[in-house]
Enzyme design. Structure first.
Site, PDB file in Angstrom:
ATOM      1  N   CYS A  94     -15.753  13.039 -23.244  1.00 23.95           N
ATOM      2  CA  CYS A  94     -14.941  13.803 -22.290  1.00 23.95           C
ATOM      3  C   CYS A  94     -14.564  15.196 -22.809  1.00 23.95           C
ATOM      4  O   CYS A  94     -15.422  16.057 -22.843  1.00 23.95           O
ATOM      5  CB  CYS A  94     -13.734  12.978 -21.860  1.00 23.95           C
ATOM      6  SG  CYS A  94     -13.058  13.586 -20.309  1.00 23.95           S
ATOM      7  N   HIS A 195     -14.140   6.808 -21.170  1.00 25.41           N
ATOM      8  CA  HIS A 195     -13.258   6.257 -22.207  1.00 25.41           C
ATOM      9  C   HIS A 195     -13.401   4.747 -22.134  1.00 25.41           C
ATOM     10  O   HIS A 195     -14.107   4.222 -21.274  1.00 25.41           O
ATOM     11  CB  HIS A 195     -11.811   6.664 -21.940  1.00 25.41           C
ATOM     12  CG  HIS A 195     -11.637   8.143 -21.785  1.00 25.41           C
ATOM     13  ND1 HIS A 195     -11.753   9.014 -22.837  1.00 25.41           N
ATOM     14  CD2 HIS A 195     -11.378   8.911 -20.698  1.00 25.41           C
ATOM     15  CE1 HIS A 195     -11.558  10.250 -22.412  1.00 25.41           C
ATOM     16  NE2 HIS A 195     -11.336  10.221 -21.109  1.00 25.41           N
TER      17      HIS A 195
HETATM   18  N1  GLN Z   1      -9.187  18.237 -20.266  1.00 22.78           N
HETATM   19  C1  GLN Z   1     -10.481  17.828 -19.814  1.00 22.78           C
HETATM   20  C2  GLN Z   1     -10.597  17.689 -18.305  1.00 22.78           C
HETATM   21  O1  GLN Z   1      -9.625  17.374 -17.638  1.00 22.78           O
HETATM   22  C3  GLN Z   1     -10.866  16.538 -20.508  1.00 22.78           C
HETATM   23  C4  GLN Z   1     -10.059  15.338 -20.124  1.00 22.78           C
HETATM   24  C5  GLN Z   1     -10.366  14.122 -20.936  1.00 22.78           C
HETATM   25  O2  GLN Z   1     -10.713  14.211 -22.100  1.00 22.78           O
HETATM   26  N2  GLN Z   1     -10.206  12.947 -20.355  1.00 22.78           N
HETATM   27  O3  GLN Z   1     -11.674  17.885 -17.768  1.00 22.78           O
END
Ligand code: GLN
Length: 242
Positions: A94, A195
């Site tokens: 992510c 995740h």
């Molecule tokens: N901040 C990033 C987004 O919202 C990654 C979010 C995350 O790692 N779940 O796209």
């Protein structure tokens, strides 16, 4: 890289650790140890030197501003780039995936930030936030398909250039944002959105990362309870959608 005592290097948990993706580093280490391989888990925080002799490096999910700091720190240190040149693997989830690309956009500031340039990918704010359980179909090196379960929560949508290939195809969820392709693979870098932690939920993907890093096949390691749990999750997410 020491093949007999492989190092699994968890990077910057204090910045990119809010979704529990450190479990990916734990499961990689454990899956080697359960096979009698003397693996070591190293935790590296910003400001500490990134070792260059690791087998697998891991980055996790986090918030937009933490992503900027992570890029600055990794570029200033340089150790990750040396390790990848030496044949290490990087598995990034992510926010960690997004910073591996050429650029990403920070929501609140709507500012384009230069990424690490390890993946031919660009991330921009999507028209909606991609949140929910996912099911992605990964085609393994032997051609068999393997469903990947996890959950996603990201505002950035990622577009791949021609040098990066998707990791998987989306069955359920947003994936890179287009609901079609998910994640990216380029050389020894794998980026993905789920995740879970995703390597705990999907042990064959974990073994693929390890086999790429070590350059050899590993003996099969099946944990029947885990396989049963995986099957129930796959059925549950498919049923929820129908
Ligand atoms: N901040 C990033 C987004 O919202 C990654 C979010 C995350 O790692 N779940 O796209």
């Amino acid at each position: 890289m020491n093949i007999d005592r492989p190092k699994i290097v968890l990077l910057y948990q204090s910045l990119l650790g809010i979704y529990g993706d450190h479990g990916n580093a734990v499961v990689l280490t454990k899956r080697l140890q359960w096979r009698g391989i003397d693996a070591e888990l190293l935790i590296v925080e910003p400001g500490q030197p990134v070792p260059t002799d690791g087998a697998v490096y891991l980055l996790g999910g986090g918030e937009d501003t933490a992503q900027i700091t992570a890029v600055q720190e990794l570029e200033a240190d340089g150790g990750l780039f040396t390790a990848l040149d030496d044949g290490a693997m990087l598995f990034a989830v992510c926010a960690g995936y997004q910073i591996c690309g050429k650029s990403f956009t920070i929501g609140a500031r709507n500012e384009v930030i230069k990424g690490l340039g390890l993946l031919d990918a660009e991330t921009r704010r999507g028209p909606e936030r991609a949140v929910g359980e996912v099911l992605h179909i990964w085609t393994q090196p032997d051609g068999n398909t393997y469903p990947i379960t996890g959950f996603e929560n990201h505002g950035g949508w990622t577009e791949l250039g021609s040098d990066a290939k998707p990791l998987a195809a989306v069955e359920i969820g947003w994936g890179n944002g287009n609901r079609r392709d998910e994640g990216a693979v380029q050389g020894r870098v794998i980026g993905t959105y789920p995740h879970g932690p995703v390597l705990v939920r999907n042990p064959q993907l974990a073994d693929h990362v390890l086999e790429m890093a070590l350059g050899r096949r590993l003996e099969p390691l099946d944990i029947p309870e885990m396989t049963a749990l995986r099957q129930r999750r796959i059925e549950a997410v498919r049923t929820d959608r129908s």
